[in-house]
Design an enzyme around this catalytic site. Structure first.
Site, PDB file in Angstrom:
ATOM      1  N   TYR A 200       0.813  -1.205   0.000  1.00 41.99           N
ATOM      2  CA  TYR A 200       0.000   0.000   0.000  1.00 41.99           C
ATOM      3  C   TYR A 200       0.851   1.261   0.000  1.00 41.99           C
ATOM      4  O   TYR A 200       0.720   2.079  -0.933  1.00 41.99           O
ATOM      5  CB  TYR A 200      -0.996   0.007   1.170  1.00 41.99           C
ATOM      6  N   LYS A 204       1.253   4.011  -3.124  1.00 44.38           N
ATOM      7  CA  LYS A 204       0.885   5.424  -2.977  1.00 44.38           C
ATOM      8  C   LYS A 204       2.084   6.320  -3.290  1.00 44.38           C
ATOM      9  O   LYS A 204       1.950   7.370  -3.906  1.00 44.38           O
ATOM     10  CB  LYS A 204       0.365   5.700  -1.558  1.00 44.38           C
TER      11      LYS A 204
HETATM   12  N1  LIG Z   1      -8.781   6.360   4.888  1.00 41.01           N
HETATM   13  C1  LIG Z   1      -7.694   7.013   5.251  1.00 41.01           C
HETATM   14  O1  LIG Z   1      -7.383   7.117   6.445  1.00 41.01           O
HETATM   15  C2  LIG Z   1      -6.823   7.634   4.214  1.00 41.01           C
HETATM   16  C3  LIG Z   1      -7.084   7.496   2.849  1.00 41.01           C
HETATM   17  N2  LIG Z   1      -6.253   8.096   1.941  1.00 41.01           N
HETATM   18  C4  LIG Z   1      -6.499   7.990   0.499  1.00 41.01           C
HETATM   19  O2  LIG Z   1      -7.791   8.527   0.244  1.00 41.01           O
HETATM   20  C5  LIG Z   1      -8.375   7.879  -0.891  1.00 41.01           C
HETATM   21  C6  LIG Z   1      -9.761   7.407  -0.527  1.00 41.01           C
HETATM   22  O3  LIG Z   1      -9.614   6.544   0.568  1.00 41.01           O
HETATM   23  P1  LIG Z   1     -10.901   6.011   1.362  1.00 41.01           P
HETATM   24  O4  LIG Z   1     -12.055   6.887   1.070  1.00 41.01           O
HETATM   25  O5  LIG Z   1     -10.484   5.793   2.777  1.00 41.01           O
HETATM   26  O6  LIG Z   1     -11.093   4.573   0.701  1.00 41.01           O
HETATM   27  P2  LIG Z   1     -12.432   3.864   0.195  1.00 41.01           P
HETATM   28  O7  LIG Z   1     -12.055   2.460  -0.052  1.00 41.01           O
HETATM   29  O8  LIG Z   1     -13.561   4.168   1.106  1.00 41.01           O
HETATM   30  O9  LIG Z   1     -12.719   4.605  -1.188  1.00 41.01           O
HETATM   31  C7  LIG Z   1     -12.011   4.283  -2.340  1.00 41.01           C
HETATM   32  C8  LIG Z   1     -12.992   4.319  -3.499  1.00 41.01           C
HETATM   33  O10 LIG Z   1     -12.292   3.986  -4.690  1.00 41.01           O
HETATM   34  C9  LIG Z   1     -13.069   3.053  -5.419  1.00 41.01           C
HETATM   35  N3  LIG Z   1     -12.219   2.184  -6.235  1.00 41.01           N
HETATM   36  C10 LIG Z   1     -11.388   1.209  -5.798  1.00 41.01           C
HETATM   37  N4  LIG Z   1     -10.825   0.602  -6.847  1.00 41.01           N
HETATM   38  C11 LIG Z   1     -11.307   1.209  -7.978  1.00 41.01           C
HETATM   39  C12 LIG Z   1     -11.104   1.028  -9.355  1.00 41.01           C
HETATM   40  N5  LIG Z   1     -10.315   0.064  -9.824  1.00 41.01           N
HETATM   41  N6  LIG Z   1     -11.772   1.847 -10.214  1.00 41.01           N
HETATM   42  C13 LIG Z   1     -12.605   2.804  -9.756  1.00 41.01           C
HETATM   43  N7  LIG Z   1     -12.851   3.019  -8.460  1.00 41.01           N
HETATM   44  C14 LIG Z   1     -12.196   2.226  -7.584  1.00 41.01           C
HETATM   45  C15 LIG Z   1     -13.806   2.231  -4.360  1.00 41.01           C
HETATM   46  O11 LIG Z   1     -14.964   1.639  -4.919  1.00 41.01           O
HETATM   47  C16 LIG Z   1     -14.123   3.290  -3.317  1.00 41.01           C
HETATM   48  O12 LIG Z   1     -15.377   3.879  -3.549  1.00 41.01           O
HETATM   49  C17 LIG Z   1      -7.422   6.746  -1.255  1.00 41.01           C
HETATM   50  O13 LIG Z   1      -6.649   7.130  -2.379  1.00 41.01           O
HETATM   51  C18 LIG Z   1      -6.535   6.578  -0.032  1.00 41.01           C
HETATM   52  O14 LIG Z   1      -5.251   6.108  -0.380  1.00 41.01           O
HETATM   53  C19 LIG Z   1      -5.168   8.837   2.340  1.00 41.01           C
HETATM   54  C20 LIG Z   1      -4.876   8.989   3.666  1.00 41.01           C
HETATM   55  C21 LIG Z   1      -5.684   8.406   4.705  1.00 41.01           C
HETATM   56  C1  LIG Z   2      -2.670  -3.051  17.241  1.00 41.97           C
HETATM   57  C2  LIG Z   2      -3.669  -3.078  16.146  1.00 41.97           C
HETATM   58  C3  LIG Z   2      -4.988  -3.635  16.663  1.00 41.97           C
HETATM   59  O1  LIG Z   2      -5.366  -2.987  17.830  1.00 41.97           O
HETATM   60  C4  LIG Z   2      -3.698  -1.679  15.552  1.00 41.97           C
HETATM   61  C5  LIG Z   2      -5.096  -1.206  15.114  1.00 41.97           C
HETATM   62  C6  LIG Z   2      -4.992   0.141  14.463  1.00 41.97           C
HETATM   63  C7  LIG Z   2      -4.658   0.055  12.943  1.00 41.97           C
HETATM   64  C8  LIG Z   2      -5.755  -0.729  12.235  1.00 41.97           C
HETATM   65  C9  LIG Z   2      -4.529   1.501  12.398  1.00 41.97           C
HETATM   66  C10 LIG Z   2      -3.382   2.254  13.109  1.00 41.97           C
HETATM   67  C11 LIG Z   2      -2.840   3.288  12.104  1.00 41.97           C
HETATM   68  C12 LIG Z   2      -3.804   3.176  10.923  1.00 41.97           C
HETATM   69  C13 LIG Z   2      -3.312   3.671   9.563  1.00 41.97           C
HETATM   70  C14 LIG Z   2      -2.887   5.150   9.608  1.00 41.97           C
HETATM   71  O2  LIG Z   2      -3.982   5.951  10.034  1.00 41.97           O
HETATM   72  C15 LIG Z   2      -2.391   5.613   8.242  1.00 41.97           C
HETATM   73  C16 LIG Z   2      -3.252   5.213   7.084  1.00 41.97           C
HETATM   74  C17 LIG Z   2      -3.201   5.966   5.946  1.00 41.97           C
HETATM   75  C18 LIG Z   2      -3.894   5.581   4.747  1.00 41.97           C
HETATM   76  O3  LIG Z   2      -3.643   6.122   3.672  1.00 41.97           O
HETATM   77  C19 LIG Z   2      -4.845   4.462   4.775  1.00 41.97           C
HETATM   78  C20 LIG Z   2      -5.168   3.962   6.158  1.00 41.97           C
HETATM   79  C21 LIG Z   2      -3.943   3.900   7.091  1.00 41.97           C
HETATM   80  C22 LIG Z   2      -2.949   2.857   6.559  1.00 41.97           C
HETATM   81  C23 LIG Z   2      -4.459   3.501   8.530  1.00 41.97           C
HETATM   82  C24 LIG Z   2      -5.003   2.069   8.531  1.00 41.97           C
HETATM   83  C25 LIG Z   2      -5.361   1.549   9.934  1.00 41.97           C
HETATM   84  C26 LIG Z   2      -4.185   1.691  10.901  1.00 41.97           C
HETATM   85  C27 LIG Z   2      -3.038   0.793  10.501  1.00 41.97           C
END
Ligand SMILES: NC(=O)C1=CN([C@@H]2O[C@H](COP(=O)(O)OP(=O)(O)OC[C@H]3O[C@@H](n4cnc5c(N)ncnc54)[C@H](O)[C@@H]3O)[C@@H](O)[C@H]2O)C=CC1
Ligand SMILES: C[C@@H](CO)CCC[C@@H](C)[C@H]1CC[C@H]2[C@@H]3[C@H](O)CC4=CC(=O)CC[C@]4(C)[C@H]3CC[C@]12C
Length: 410
Positions: A200, A204
């Protein structure tokens, strides 16, 4: 530490500092009035509606908030295209406003589908991705979606003449690294050895690099492509699946969660509404300040407090009846590592029969136990970003969401 994998095809490891940004300061931004809740109706404004935006991954956790925020706070929007592998039924409710909302079911790994969706758009906000640190998808699939998918988006912009591309990157592009080096109150220019193995973060980092390197490429029509990347830390808020998993785990354990991470290991978190707002703002300002913002990376931040991952979650789960047992981890770290390794082994053994993907695995344990907090104002300096939602507001909204879940869980 962490699963073997990463790199282009999920083998070896990807190393090297992610493409940073030149150290230039820009003008401080003005204040932005607040037009009401994200869930409310569309923005009303006298501005001319002439812009076409495309949001990839627009039905995801973050994507949905970006879509709603655009409708609420981008008055020049004529058409909003929502591109996703899985379209949400909620999109239908958005089709009654002044903006044409076009739902496009498509796959970013399919270049022709991406090109068709991008053609005619002024701005692309690329959030689509496989956010998998639990071993659900293969390294190859993660690369295919996150890297090849991003390549397809870039090439579609170049071929069709779309000039503005905002990429949702991640803190993980920077760290925590495989050496467990803490990143303490860092910013976009803080030196840090960004060495990853997991598919992952590797994917990214590669995707972000492609986006930043594409800045300045001539698109169809001869004008330059302007790109930038936003790096959210751990996003929380309405719709966060991992928060849902923690909540249900607590319900299964009789209202208790057992601490596994020391309270001292602080993790930066950011409210989804503020991440969405930063996407809307950067997409708007990128069109006006291309020379300053093009090719730049920005951490996504707000006033959410620095806490350990579990303590932060309890800000929302505590008011919903859960309790975090003990002030320090009950289980020694070496035993947690053993349990995490056993989970990884079980996942591998059971894969032919079923998907076993618990929260605890070697990678999540390592990340959770490595402090990663950001302290920056680059987005404020470059394009006037200020969080739209205060910590108190973000917390209240998230608690209300968990409570609504609680109602459904009874
Ligand atoms: N959730 C988090 O804590 C963080 C997320 N991000 C980034 O934010 C973005 C969105 O993440 P989330 O909303 O958490 O994930 P999510 O899994 O909820 O949303 C991702 C979306 O992309 C779509 N998708 C996946 N594969 C696809 C494909 N082949 N074609 C078209 N659509 C596709 C999925 O259907 C989903 O709706 C990602 O790029 C992730 O890397 C960055 C930092 C933190
Ligand atoms: C000891 C384990 C069970 O108790 C730890 C449980 C927590 C983990 C599931 C999360 C701790 C840190 C998170 C990640 C962090 O917030 C950074 C992220 C950035 C992204 O782009 C996607 C999500 C994630 C990797 C996030 C995922 C969940 C944790 C590993």
């Amino acid at each position: 530490m962490g699963q073997e994998g990463g790199g282009a095809s999920g083998r070896g490891r990807c190393v090297g500092r992610p493409a940073g940004a030149p150290k230039e300061d820009g003008p401080s931004g003005g204040q932005f009035e607040y037009l009401g809740t994200v869930a409310a109706g569309m923005a009303d404004s006298t501005e001319v509606r002439e812009l076409v935006y495309l949001v990839t991954g627009g039905c995801g956790f973050l994507g949905e908030h970006v879509v709603r925020m655009l409708l609420q706070r981008e008055p020049r929007l004529l058409e909003l295209r929502v591109f996703d592998l899985h379209l949400g039924a909620w999109l239908e409710e958005l089709k009654t406003g002044p903006v044409q909302v076009t739902a496009i079911q498509g796959d970013v790994t399919q270049a022709h589908e991406v090109a068709a969706a991008v053609a005619g758009a002024h701005v692309v906000i690329h959030t689509a991705g496989l956010v998998d640190v639990f071993g659900r998808a293969s390294p190859e699939t993660i690369y295919e979606v996150n890297v090849q998918g991003t390549k397809n988006v870039i090439e579609a912009c170049v071929q069709t003449g779309t000039r503005f591309l905002v990429y949702t990157s991640s803190m993980e592009v920077v760290g925590p690294n495989i050496k467990g080096h803490h990143f303490y109150r860092g910013n976009e220019d803080t030196p840090y050895e960004a060495v990853h193995r997991h598919p992952y973060p590797c994917s990214k980092a590669q995707a972000e690099r492609l986006v930043l390197e594409a800045n300045g490429r001539k698109v169809h029509g001869g004008l330059p492509l302007v790109t930038c990347a936003l790096r959210p830390t751990g996003i929380y808020g309405e719709g966060h699946q991992i928060m849902r998993d923690f909540y249900h785990q607590g319900l299964r354990l009789g209202g208790r969660l057992f601490r596994t991470i020391p309270a001292s290991v602080e993790h930066g978190r950011v409210y989804v509404g503020n991440v969405a707002w930063m996407h809307v703002l950067v997409a708007r300002e990128l069109q006006q300040r291309a020379a300053l913002m093009g090719g730049q990376v920005y951490f996504c931040y707000d006033q959410s407090p620095y806490k350990s991952y579990e303590d932060f979650n309890m800000e929302f789960l505590g008011p919903c009846g859960l309790r975090l047992v003990e002030t320090r981890p009950l289980v020694p770290y070496w035993l947690l590592m053993l349990l995490a390794a056993l989970n990884a082994l079980l996942q591998w053994l059971l894969r032919p029969l079923l998907l076993y993907a618990p929260l605890l695995n070697p990678y999540t344990l390592a990340v959770a136990n490595t402090a990663f907090t950001v302290n920056t104002d680059k987005a404020q300096r470059h394009f006037g970003y200020e969080p739209l939602f205060s910590w108190e507001d973000s917390r209240t909204r998230t608690i209300r969401w968990v409570q609504a879940m609680e109602g459904s869980a009874r």
